[in-house]
Design a protein around this motif. Structure first.
Motif, PDB file in Angstrom:
ATOM      1  N   GLY A  90       0.829  -1.202   0.000  1.00 38.84           N
ATOM      2  CA  GLY A  90       0.000   0.000   0.000  1.00 38.84           C
ATOM      3  C   GLY A  90       0.858   1.244   0.000  1.00 38.84           C
ATOM      4  N   ARG A  91       0.238   2.380  -0.275  1.00 45.22           N
ATOM      5  CA  ARG A  91       0.983   3.641  -0.312  1.00 45.22           C
ATOM      6  C   ARG A  91       0.716   4.463   0.937  1.00 45.22           C
ATOM      7  NH1 ARG A  91      -2.077   8.143  -1.895  1.00 45.22           N
ATOM      8  NH2 ARG A  91      -4.184   7.639  -2.606  1.00 45.22           N
ATOM      9  N   LEU A  92       1.701   5.237   1.302  1.00 42.08           N
ATOM     10  CA  LEU A  92       1.586   6.127   2.462  1.00 42.08           C
ATOM     11  C   LEU A  92       1.496   7.582   2.021  1.00 42.08           C
ATOM     12  CD1 LEU A  92       4.316   4.348   4.598  1.00 42.08           C
ATOM     13  CD2 LEU A  92       1.850   4.280   5.007  1.00 42.08           C
ATOM     14  N   THR A  93       2.395   7.977   1.112  1.00 42.09           N
ATOM     15  CA  THR A  93       2.396   9.320   0.539  1.00 42.09           C
ATOM     16  C   THR A  93       2.777   9.194  -0.930  1.00 42.09           C
ATOM     17  OG1 THR A  93       4.751   9.768   0.966  1.00 42.09           O
ATOM     18  CG2 THR A  93       3.197  10.256   2.760  1.00 42.09           C
ATOM     19  N   VAL A  94       2.981  10.318  -1.599  1.00 42.76           N
ATOM     20  CA  VAL A  94       3.355  10.280  -3.014  1.00 42.76           C
ATOM     21  C   VAL A  94       4.747   9.702  -3.214  1.00 42.76           C
ATOM     22  CG1 VAL A  94       1.848  12.166  -3.702  1.00 42.76           C
ATOM     23  CG2 VAL A  94       4.180  12.667  -2.918  1.00 42.76           C
ATOM     24  N   ASN A  95       5.570   9.680  -2.153  1.00 41.15           N
ATOM     25  CA  ASN A  95       6.919   9.118  -2.302  1.00 41.15           C
ATOM     26  C   ASN A  95       7.261   8.141  -1.177  1.00 41.15           C
ATOM     27  OD1 ASN A  95       7.187  11.198  -0.356  1.00 41.15           O
ATOM     28  ND2 ASN A  95       9.379  11.353  -0.776  1.00 41.15           N
ATOM     29  N   ALA A  96       6.274   7.395  -0.721  1.00 44.40           N
ATOM     30  CA  ALA A  96       6.513   6.371   0.298  1.00 44.40           C
ATOM     31  C   ALA A  96       5.449   5.286   0.198  1.00 44.40           C
ATOM     32  CB  ALA A  96       6.512   6.973   1.700  1.00 44.40           C
ATOM     33  N   ASP A  97       5.890   4.025   0.306  1.00 45.52           N
ATOM     34  CA  ASP A  97       4.957   2.912   0.294  1.00 45.52           C
ATOM     35  C   ASP A  97       5.470   1.797   1.194  1.00 45.52           C
ATOM     36  OD1 ASP A  97       6.960   1.609  -1.154  1.00 45.52           O
ATOM     37  OD2 ASP A  97       5.927   1.749  -3.078  1.00 45.52           O
ATOM     38  N   LEU A 121      13.379   9.876  -3.283  1.00 42.25           N
ATOM     39  CA  LEU A 121      13.477  11.313  -3.480  1.00 42.25           C
ATOM     40  C   LEU A 121      14.460  11.644  -4.596  1.00 42.25           C
ATOM     41  CD1 LEU A 121      12.562  14.086  -2.263  1.00 42.25           C
ATOM     42  CD2 LEU A 121      14.716  14.052  -0.973  1.00 42.25           C
ATOM     43  N   PRO A 122      13.993  12.300  -5.657  1.00 43.75           N
ATOM     44  CA  PRO A 122      14.921  12.836  -6.661  1.00 43.75           C
ATOM     45  C   PRO A 122      15.579  14.095  -6.095  1.00 43.75           C
ATOM     46  CG  PRO A 122      12.704  12.505  -7.568  1.00 43.75           C
ATOM     47  CD  PRO A 122      12.600  12.436  -6.078  1.00 43.75           C
ATOM     48  N   ILE A 123      16.886  14.223  -6.286  1.00 39.65           N
ATOM     49  CA  ILE A 123      17.618  15.410  -5.845  1.00 39.65           C
ATOM     50  C   ILE A 123      18.387  15.931  -7.054  1.00 39.65           C
ATOM     51  CG2 ILE A 123      19.271  16.358  -4.186  1.00 39.65           C
ATOM     52  CD1 ILE A 123      18.734  13.968  -2.403  1.00 39.65           C
ATOM     53  N   GLY A 124      17.795  16.863  -7.775  1.00 40.58           N
ATOM     54  CA  GLY A 124      18.399  17.289  -9.028  1.00 40.58           C
ATOM     55  C   GLY A 124      18.340  16.134 -10.006  1.00 40.58           C
ATOM     56  N   ARG A 125      19.513  15.730 -10.502  1.00 42.99           N
ATOM     57  CA  ARG A 125      19.589  14.577 -11.398  1.00 42.99           C
ATOM     58  C   ARG A 125      20.025  13.316 -10.662  1.00 42.99           C
ATOM     59  NH1 ARG A 125      22.413  14.733 -16.797  1.00 42.99           N
ATOM     60  NH2 ARG A 125      21.021  12.941 -17.033  1.00 42.99           N
ATOM     61  N   ASP A 126      20.162  13.413  -9.357  1.00 37.59           N
ATOM     62  CA  ASP A 126      20.484  12.255  -8.528  1.00 37.59           C
ATOM     63  C   ASP A 126      19.202  11.741  -7.863  1.00 37.59           C
ATOM     64  OD1 ASP A 126      23.071  12.818  -9.258  1.00 37.59           O
ATOM     65  OD2 ASP A 126      23.610  13.722  -7.341  1.00 37.59           O
ATOM     66  N   TYR A 127      19.276  10.498  -7.368  1.00 38.32           N
ATOM     67  CA  TYR A 127      18.097   9.880  -6.774  1.00 38.32           C
ATOM     68  C   TYR A 127      18.492   9.053  -5.548  1.00 38.32           C
ATOM     69  CZ  TYR A 127      16.241  10.747 -11.489  1.00 38.32           C
ATOM     70  OH  TYR A 127      15.869  11.324 -12.667  1.00 38.32           O
ATOM     71  N   ILE A 128      17.574   8.990  -4.582  1.00 42.75           N
ATOM     72  CA  ILE A 128      17.748   8.122  -3.416  1.00 42.75           C
ATOM     73  C   ILE A 128      16.493   7.271  -3.253  1.00 42.75           C
ATOM     74  CG2 ILE A 128      17.952   8.019  -0.893  1.00 42.75           C
ATOM     75  CD1 ILE A 128      19.575  10.591  -1.002  1.00 42.75           C
ATOM     76  N   PHE A 217       3.426   3.501 -17.687  1.00 44.28           N
ATOM     77  CA  PHE A 217       3.060   3.337 -16.276  1.00 44.28           C
ATOM     78  C   PHE A 217       4.303   3.400 -15.394  1.00 44.28           C
ATOM     79  CE2 PHE A 217       2.002   0.614 -12.547  1.00 44.28           C
ATOM     80  CZ  PHE A 217       0.951   1.384 -12.049  1.00 44.28           C
ATOM     81  N   LYS A 218       4.500   4.523 -14.732  1.00 42.69           N
ATOM     82  CA  LYS A 218       5.631   4.723 -13.826  1.00 42.69           C
ATOM     83  C   LYS A 218       5.148   5.521 -12.615  1.00 42.69           C
ATOM     84  CE  LYS A 218       9.248   4.609 -17.395  1.00 42.69           C
ATOM     85  NZ  LYS A 218      10.439   5.311 -17.955  1.00 42.69           N
ATOM     86  N   PRO A 219       4.415   4.882 -11.706  1.00 42.46           N
ATOM     87  CA  PRO A 219       3.836   5.621 -10.571  1.00 42.46           C
ATOM     88  C   PRO A 219       4.871   6.233  -9.637  1.00 42.46           C
ATOM     89  CG  PRO A 219       3.547   3.240 -10.319  1.00 42.46           C
ATOM     90  CD  PRO A 219       4.024   3.471 -11.716  1.00 42.46           C
ATOM     91  N   TRP A 220       6.119   5.739  -9.692  1.00 42.44           N
ATOM     92  CA  TRP A 220       7.161   6.357  -8.873  1.00 42.44           C
ATOM     93  C   TRP A 220       7.523   7.749  -9.403  1.00 42.44           C
ATOM     94  CZ3 TRP A 220       7.420   1.878 -11.652  1.00 42.44           C
ATOM     95  CH2 TRP A 220       8.162   1.893 -12.840  1.00 42.44           C
TER      96      TRP A 220
END
Length: 262
Positions: A90-97, A121-128, A217-220
């Motif tokens: 399930g999902r919690l927020t737009v960037n957490a599940d 979290l995208p940070i500029g062109r980097d991602y975590i 389809f890329k919900p992330w």
């Protein structure tokens, strides 16, 4: 994040994770070959908690593609030969599940599974992308699997241009049980480098695969696309290692098995 309750990581948590991914102080170099480097932190025989960090330079994969591959659960079922079962709960927020993942361990060690709260979290062109273990009443430990605990695990993807990136994977886990020394050794010298190589190969084939499997389809990236049910934080609690059965596998002898190199 609080040790007492389930929280969704904030900007400080992401910054802290990134800093640890980049820091080499206190880490011991255990593998350095080609594009891949592996470090361990405080691995002691007889200790159940393991901390490992892998870094791979990917000269033919963009950060954006790497981010998609690490998110795409359906694609993971195709390229990850160690997966037994994986699905989003399930999902919690737009960037957490919240999700479930079970994987094969080298025989005769028992297979493991985990339920985690994952955030990204995208940070500029980097991602975590990072996660930690939680409990959900509908998904208790299974009799045929050992429930492991992710204290903090995740990926840092650093863009190096339009077609290259650096992937760092850091795992701070308690696999529950005293694992044999040969498992720890193989994880740093064989399993971790092999897993990184497979991720890289999966990225090279992703574009073609995605074109044939729901390409838009890329919900992330587009949270409005998600079909996951929303679940409240109140349904979750911290998964504490001491509440799980401790399996002693330290005396298990290594067996010869051939890994799938594809």
């Amino acid at each position: 994040m609080s040790a007492q309750s389930v929280n969704i990581p904030d900007d400080r948590a992401f910054a802290s994770f990134k800093a640890e991914c980049l820091c080499e102080e206190g880490w011991s170099l255990t593998y350095n070959k080609g594009p891949t480097t592996v470090w361990t932190h405080g691995l002691e025989e007889g200790k159940s908690v393991h901390k490992i960090k892998c870094r791979m330079v990917c000269k033919d994969v963009s950060a954006e593609t790497m981010y998609d591959v690490l998110h795409d659960t359906e694609y993971r079922k195709k390229w990850d030969k160690n997966v037994i079962e994986t699905f989003d709960i399930g999902r919690l927020t737009v960037n957490a599940d919240v999700g479930y993942y079970s994987w094969k361990c080298p025989k005769p060690v028992l297979n493991r599974d985990v339920i985690t709260l994952r955030s990204w979290l995208p940070i500029g062109r980097d991602y975590i992308i990072m996660n930690y273990s939680v409990k959900h009443a509908k998904y208790p430990p299974k009799k045929d699997l050992v429930r492991a605990v992710s204290i903090q695990t995740g990926y840092l993807i650093q863009s190096q241009g339009p077609s290259s990136c650096i992937l760092t994977y850091m795992a701070h886990i308690d696999p529950r049980g005293s694992l044999p020394k040969w498992v720890v050794n193989r994880s740093t010298h064989y399993f971790a480098p092999g897993a990184m190589s497979k991720i890289n190969k999966a990225c090279l084939k992703y574009s073609e695969w995605k074109q044939r499997h729901n390409p838009n389809f890329k919900p992330w990236l587009y949270p409005e696309q998600t079909t996951l049910p929303s679940i409240p934080l109140s349904e979750l609690s911290i998964q504490r290692a001491e509440s799980l059965e401790n399996i002693d596998e330290s005396s298990l002898a290594e067996t010869q098995e051939r890994d799938d190199s594809d």
